[in-house]
Design a protein around this motif. Structure first.
Motif, mmCIF file in Angstrom:
data_model
loop_
_atom_site.group_PDB
_atom_site.id
_atom_site.type_symbol
_atom_site.label_atom_id
_atom_site.label_comp_id
_atom_site.label_asym_id
_atom_site.label_seq_id
_atom_site.Cartn_x
_atom_site.Cartn_y
_atom_site.Cartn_z
ATOM 1 N N PRO A 689 0.826 -1.204 0.000
ATOM 2 C CA PRO A 689 0.000 0.000 0.000
ATOM 3 C C PRO A 689 0.865 1.261 0.000
ATOM 4 C CG PRO A 689 0.141 -0.883 2.219
ATOM 5 C CD PRO A 689 0.859 -1.860 1.329
ATOM 6 N N ILE A 690 0.340 2.321 -0.576
ATOM 7 C CA ILE A 690 0.941 3.644 -0.403
ATOM 8 C C ILE A 690 0.606 4.125 1.006
ATOM 9 C CG2 ILE A 690 0.724 6.084 -1.067
ATOM 10 C CD1 ILE A 690 0.468 5.192 -3.952
ATOM 11 N N TYR A 691 1.590 4.704 1.652
ATOM 12 C CA TYR A 691 1.385 5.230 3.007
ATOM 13 C C TYR A 691 2.346 6.394 3.206
ATOM 14 C CZ TYR A 691 1.765 5.391 8.155
ATOM 15 O OH TYR A 691 1.797 5.794 9.468
ATOM 16 N N LEU A 692 1.815 7.526 3.678
ATOM 17 C CA LEU A 692 2.633 8.725 3.851
ATOM 18 C C LEU A 692 2.695 9.182 5.308
ATOM 19 C CD1 LEU A 692 1.468 10.745 0.696
ATOM 20 C CD2 LEU A 692 3.535 9.362 0.956
ATOM 21 N N GLY A 693 2.380 8.281 6.232
ATOM 22 C CA GLY A 693 2.378 8.652 7.645
ATOM 23 C C GLY A 693 3.728 9.092 8.160
ATOM 24 N N ASP A 694 4.809 8.566 7.584
ATOM 25 C CA ASP A 694 6.137 8.966 8.048
ATOM 26 C C ASP A 694 6.606 10.256 7.391
ATOM 27 O OD1 ASP A 694 6.469 7.848 5.492
ATOM 28 O OD2 ASP A 694 8.520 7.208 5.951
ATOM 29 N N LYS A 695 5.776 10.835 6.510
ATOM 30 C CA LYS A 695 6.098 12.112 5.860
ATOM 31 C C LYS A 695 5.028 13.154 6.198
ATOM 32 C CE LYS A 695 9.781 10.604 3.781
ATOM 33 N NZ LYS A 695 11.128 11.130 4.153
ATOM 34 N N GLY A 696 4.501 13.047 7.410
ATOM 35 C CA GLY A 696 3.375 13.891 7.796
ATOM 36 C C GLY A 696 3.644 15.374 7.684
ATOM 37 N N ASP A 697 4.803 15.843 8.162
ATOM 38 C CA ASP A 697 5.109 17.276 8.106
ATOM 39 C C ASP A 697 5.180 17.762 6.662
ATOM 40 O OD1 ASP A 697 5.192 17.291 10.842
ATOM 41 O OD2 ASP A 697 7.391 17.256 10.978
ATOM 42 N N GLN A 698 5.865 17.006 5.813
ATOM 43 C CA GLN A 698 5.955 17.380 4.398
ATOM 44 C C GLN A 698 4.570 17.388 3.756
ATOM 45 O OE1 GLN A 698 8.638 14.700 2.430
ATOM 46 N NE2 GLN A 698 10.438 15.358 3.595
ATOM 47 N N LEU A 699 3.782 16.404 4.099
ATOM 48 C CA LEU A 699 2.448 16.275 3.521
ATOM 49 C C LEU A 699 1.565 17.463 3.891
ATOM 50 C CD1 LEU A 699 0.351 14.604 1.993
ATOM 51 C CD2 LEU A 699 -0.031 13.283 4.088
ATOM 52 N N MET A 700 1.517 17.800 5.146
ATOM 53 C CA MET A 700 0.640 18.897 5.568
ATOM 54 C C MET A 700 1.121 20.251 5.070
ATOM 55 S SD MET A 700 -1.769 17.263 6.862
ATOM 56 C CE MET A 700 -2.754 18.674 7.386
ATOM 57 N N ALA A 701 2.414 20.370 4.779
ATOM 58 C CA ALA A 701 2.934 21.618 4.204
ATOM 59 C C ALA A 701 2.359 21.882 2.819
ATOM 60 C CB ALA A 701 4.459 21.565 4.144
ATOM 61 N N LEU A 702 1.842 20.847 2.166
ATOM 62 C CA LEU A 702 1.237 20.999 0.838
ATOM 63 C C LEU A 702 -0.199 21.516 0.913
ATOM 64 C CD1 LEU A 702 2.478 17.657 -0.778
ATOM 65 C CD2 LEU A 702 3.412 19.951 -1.132
ATOM 66 N N LYS A 703 -0.723 21.660 2.123
ATOM 67 C CA LYS A 703 -2.093 22.125 2.339
ATOM 68 C C LYS A 703 -3.114 21.296 1.552
ATOM 69 C CE LYS A 703 -0.499 26.845 3.207
ATOM 70 N NZ LYS A 703 -0.576 28.264 2.819
ATOM 71 N N PRO A 704 -3.092 19.992 1.753
ATOM 72 C CA PRO A 704 -4.007 19.130 0.992
ATOM 73 C C PRO A 704 -5.461 19.430 1.316
ATOM 74 C CG PRO A 704 -2.976 17.900 2.780
ATOM 75 C CD PRO A 704 -2.278 19.223 2.722
ATOM 76 N N ALA A 705 -6.308 19.360 0.309
ATOM 77 C CA ALA A 705 -7.744 19.535 0.525
ATOM 78 C C ALA A 705 -8.302 18.380 1.339
ATOM 79 C CB ALA A 705 -8.462 19.636 -0.816
ATOM 80 N N ALA A 706 -7.716 17.194 1.162
ATOM 81 C CA ALA A 706 -8.172 16.032 1.922
ATOM 82 C C ALA A 706 -7.049 15.011 1.982
ATOM 83 C CB ALA A 706 -9.412 15.417 1.279
ATOM 84 N N LEU A 707 -6.995 14.280 3.106
ATOM 85 C CA LEU A 707 -6.196 13.067 3.195
ATOM 86 C C LEU A 707 -7.160 11.907 3.025
ATOM 87 C CD1 LEU A 707 -3.757 13.707 6.202
ATOM 88 C CD2 LEU A 707 -3.480 14.302 3.780
ATOM 89 N N LYS A 708 -6.840 11.054 2.067
ATOM 90 C CA LYS A 708 -7.767 9.956 1.752
ATOM 91 C C LYS A 708 -7.189 8.635 2.232
ATOM 92 C CE LYS A 708 -10.388 10.337 -1.634
ATOM 93 N NZ LYS A 708 -11.120 10.479 -2.911
ATOM 94 N N ILE A 709 -8.033 7.854 2.909
ATOM 95 C CA ILE A 709 -7.682 6.512 3.374
ATOM 96 C C ILE A 709 -8.611 5.534 2.671
ATOM 97 C CG2 ILE A 709 -7.615 4.959 5.352
ATOM 98 C CD1 ILE A 709 -7.010 7.465 7.065
ATOM 99 N N ARG A 710 -8.017 4.538 2.016
ATOM 100 C CA ARG A 710 -8.806 3.576 1.253
ATOM 101 C C ARG A 710 -8.600 2.159 1.764
ATOM 102 N NH1 ARG A 710 -7.772 5.243 -5.088
ATOM 103 N NH2 ARG A 710 -9.398 6.833 -5.225
ATOM 104 N N SER A 711 -9.686 1.427 1.824
ATOM 105 C CA SER A 711 -9.603 -0.010 2.058
ATOM 106 C C SER A 711 -10.233 -0.687 0.850
ATOM 107 C CB SER A 711 -10.342 -0.412 3.331
ATOM 108 O OG SER A 711 -10.393 -1.822 3.446
#
Length: 752
Positions: A689-711
């Motif tokens: 799976p793709i997972y970006l939990g270990d890049k949280g600071d970088q991710l939130m710096a992008l100002k995402p409209a949504a974080l999506k979690i899929r099963s």
């Protein structure tokens, strides 16, 4: 052959491929009405030889004199940094006389509509258009032609024909992608080589086994995803009657002789004449299918034994070890058979040195005689078009050289000519040098000299004038175009706090989600009445997340949902409520982001790397919606691997099948890829799976409209939901909840 096709022959187009000049000449000389080719930039066949602008000018001239057309592929996804160059390159193509460009990228299409509004645009099969609604969408954008997906049915082609004004182009022969074109990222996830960038490594041509959830082997390793080659030559009447205008042949990576054979025979078929299927098969075949659009499925569609050229069976070894020839081989033919169970090959010289197994077929892989007969070298067409020339060289004037044929070109020297001091002018040498057209398709048929006897005329000047006049003639009547001043503006979007969205693919999971942490729920299925009753008790907005193919029954329940996630252009018109443009839209740059952001929320392509998302944030104030966790679709296809076990075909009933999920494809490197049937499509997921939990600071710096979690495969996502909520609420993630994962293209991307 029905007279209907013969009557239409002048109103339909046979479109042949060319990977180099030899293939181009082979196509034209064997009956193609048009040729499609790629340039040195932005082509979906990056490993083909492809064409320089100078070669394109020569091709256009050669084609237009004969009433033929030339189209150029710009059918890949482009980064922000490449889009300006793509517009400039398209302008060069326009000036050169190219008749149209074939596009995949929506953002690039918008740019060309603005800067080159008169340049004909065709929607590539990479745009994944398989229905009337998708065709209408690009028609409204100004496209004049749609290249329909290879899975499209004849009935749907007819719907497009009857309800749009677009020309319909359809692949009718050659290699097939097992995936919906434009919806395969398997090669890019495995090794970074993306089909959306023209560099697919063809993992579909590799060997796989099918396993159950417990690792039990269900089908031995074979080429389970490798399609046979498409052949519809027996059905051109049906396709023409449905509305196909352009009959497209695949093969930009194939030899000129292959192009000659296939083009020649389809030209014969479209003209109501007898054609030779064996001739085409001898040049290259993986065995044949009429394709998914004609209902062939399972073993009729894929060939599990080998993924490459099959040749033709021309003999068989009998029980006594004697070869019984159906067709005698010629010297130089490459033959194949088995010796002690192992495949052997040998070039035939009148004898066979090895002893083939009894009962084995003798296969001819290449026919020296056929290849010799089909060969069309550039040398074969040199000088086939005669021109008249006029050369004027007078003392005190600038020299002039004119060429006349179906059009004219004229060049004038820069300097005034002077009187010669001694040597007398050699007119015969001037004629000889003016006639040196080298590899051009043109020749100087007649030359008129108006030359002063005492003029000083360096032979280097004569040669320069010849080269310039011929180049100008070959370029044709160049279209005038003002220099392009590329300038684009972007407006910041209204941004709110990042949403946490959760998508589930199984109704059983509805009761187990922490709804107090979720901002939006997405269902990857049509809910039952009981599920809808349960959801109505929640305060969480509910969207339907559409698979690539809209499920039957959506129209009846779409009013129930607050919004919808769409994955292709054809789903937009029927969407109800708010729209999220999913990763299937292949939003790869800020120009395609802008196109869709005007209509709803945007999820950029999973092939974007972090730097690309940063660019979107700079321009729009957000990078759109980002997959925080989930198994990405790496390949979406009509084909079902389980059909090779079950034996189902055209009469399949996928919704009731008990083999829809819980299985894996295991490759030769022992990597397992989960897959499941969704409607009448199969989705193969990445091995991790793709997972970006270990890049949280970088991710939130992008100002995402949504974080999506899929099963998508039924995995428990509760802990991931809790972690993502903490991240959105400003907490730092010190210990990621997952240990085995991939960041996808977050760091490396697919640009190269």
């Amino acid at each position: 052959m029905c007279s209907a096709v013969i009557m239409k022959r002048n109103n339909i187009e046979l479109l042949a491929p060319a990977g180099n000049m030899a293939s181009f000449y082979a196509a034209i000389e064997n009956g193609a009405d048009a040729v499609y080719l790629g340039g040195k930039e932005f082509s979906a066949r990056a490993s083909a030889q492809n064409f320089t602008l100078e070669e394109m000018a020569r091709a256009v001239s050669y084609a237009h004199v004969r009433g033929k057309k030339v189209y150029v592929t710009l059918n890949i996804l482009l980064s922000d940094e490449e889009c300006k160059r793509a517009v400039e390159y398209a302008a060069d193509l326009y000036r050169t006389g190219i008749d149209g460009v074939i596009l995949q990228d929506i953002g690039v299409a918008d740019l060309l509509a603005h800067y080159l509004p008169d340049f004909e645009r065709h929607g590539s099969t990479q745009m994944s258009i398989m229905d009337l609604e998708g065709a209408r969408y690009i028609e409204d954008m100004g496209f004049s032609r749609v290249v329909v997906g290879r899975e499209i049915t004849v009935d749907e082609i007819r719907r497009i024909y009857e309800n749009t004004t677009m020309e319909i182009e359809a692949f009718c022969h050659g290699a097939l992608c097992v995936s919906i074109s434009g919806q395969c990222e398997m090669s890019s996830f495995i090794g970074g080589r993306s089909g959306n960038r023209g560099s697919c490594a063809q993992p579909c041509r590799k060997r796989y086994a099918i396993e159950g959830e417990k690792g039990n082997n269900l089908l031995e390793r074979g080429y389970l995803l490798s399609p046979r080659d498409l052949r519809t030559i027996d059905s051109v009447e049906e396709l023409a009657d449905a509305g196909v205008y352009s009959f497209k042949l695949e093969g930009r990576m194939k030899s000129p002789e292959y192009v000659a054979a296939v083009t020649r025979n389809y030209d014969l078929a479209l003209g109501g004449k007898k054609y030779d299927q064996d001739e085409m098969a001898q040049m290259f075949n993986r065995s044949y299918t009429k394709g998914l659009g004609f209902g062939e499925f399972g073993h009729e569609f894929v060939s599990t034994k080998r993924p490459n050229h099959r040749g033709l069976v021309i003999g068989r070894v009998d029980e006594k070890g004697k070869i019984r020839w159906n067709t005698a081989p010629d010297s130089g033919d490459l033959l194949e058979w088995t010796v002690k169970g192992e495949t052997e090959r040998e070039t035939y010289d009148g004898n066979i040195s090895l002893t083939p197994d009894k009962g084995t077929d003798i296969v001819r892989l290449t026919s020296a005689l056929l290849e010799s007969r089909l060969k069309v070298n550039p040398e074969d067409v040199m000088g086939t078009e005669g021109l008249r020339g006029t050369f004027i060289a007078r003392v005190g004037e600038r020299p002039i050289f004119r060429l006349e044929g179906s059009r004219k070109s004229e060049v004038v020297g820069e300097d005034v000519l002077e009187k010669a001091r001694s040597a007398k002018l050699n007119e015969e040498r001037i004629r000889t040098n003016l006639s040196k057209f080298d590899t051009s398709a043109y020749r100087l048929e007649d030359i008129e000299l108006d030359v002063d006897e005492d003029v000083f005329l360096p032979i280097s000047l004569v040669n320069a004038l010849r080269r310039e006049a011929l180049s100008k003639y070959e370029a044709g009547e160049e279209r005038s175009l003002e220099p392009i001043e590329f300038y684009e503006r972007f407006e910041k979007l209204k941004t709110n706090k990042t949403l946490l969205t959760v998508e589930i693919a199984d109704e059983e999971m509805l009761q187990d989600l922490p709804y107090d942490l979720i901002d939006r729920l997405e269902l990857y299925f049509l809910p039952s009445r009981e599920a809808m009753d349960f959801l109505s008790t929640l305060s969480v907005p509910v969207y339907l997340s559409l698979p690539y193919e809209t499920p039957e029954g959506y129209a009846e329940v779409k009013d129930y949902f607050d919004g919808v996630v769409v994955q292709n252009l054809g789903q937009i018109a029927g969407a109800e409520g708010d729209i999220v443009f999913g990763e299937g839209m292949n939003i790869f740059n800020s120009y395609s982001f802008r196109h869709f952001a005007e209509k709803g929320s945007v999820m950029p392509s999973f092939e974007c790397k972090r730097e690309q998302l940063q660019g979107m944030t700079r321009r729009f104030g957000t990078c759109g919606e980002v997959l925080y966790y989930g198994y990405p679709r790496s390949l979406t296809m009509r084909h079902c691997p389980m059909s090779l076990i079950k034996g189902c075909g055209k009469d399949r009933n996928c919704p009731t099948c008990n083999l829809r999920r819980g299985f894996y494809l295991r490759d030769e490197k022992n990597v397992a890829f989960p897959f499941r049937r969704v409607g009448d499509m199969t989705e193969i997921y990445n091995s991790l799976p793709i997972y970006l939990g270990d890049k949280g600071d970088q991710l939130m710096a992008l100002k995402p409209a949504a974080l999506k979690i899929r099963s998508r495969i039924g995995e428990d996502i509760t802990d991931i939901i809790k972690e993502a909520r903490r991240l959105i609420d400003g907490e730092k993630i010190n210990e990621p909840v997952l240990k085995e994962f991939t960041r996808g293209h977050w760091m490396r991307g697919i640009l190269g």
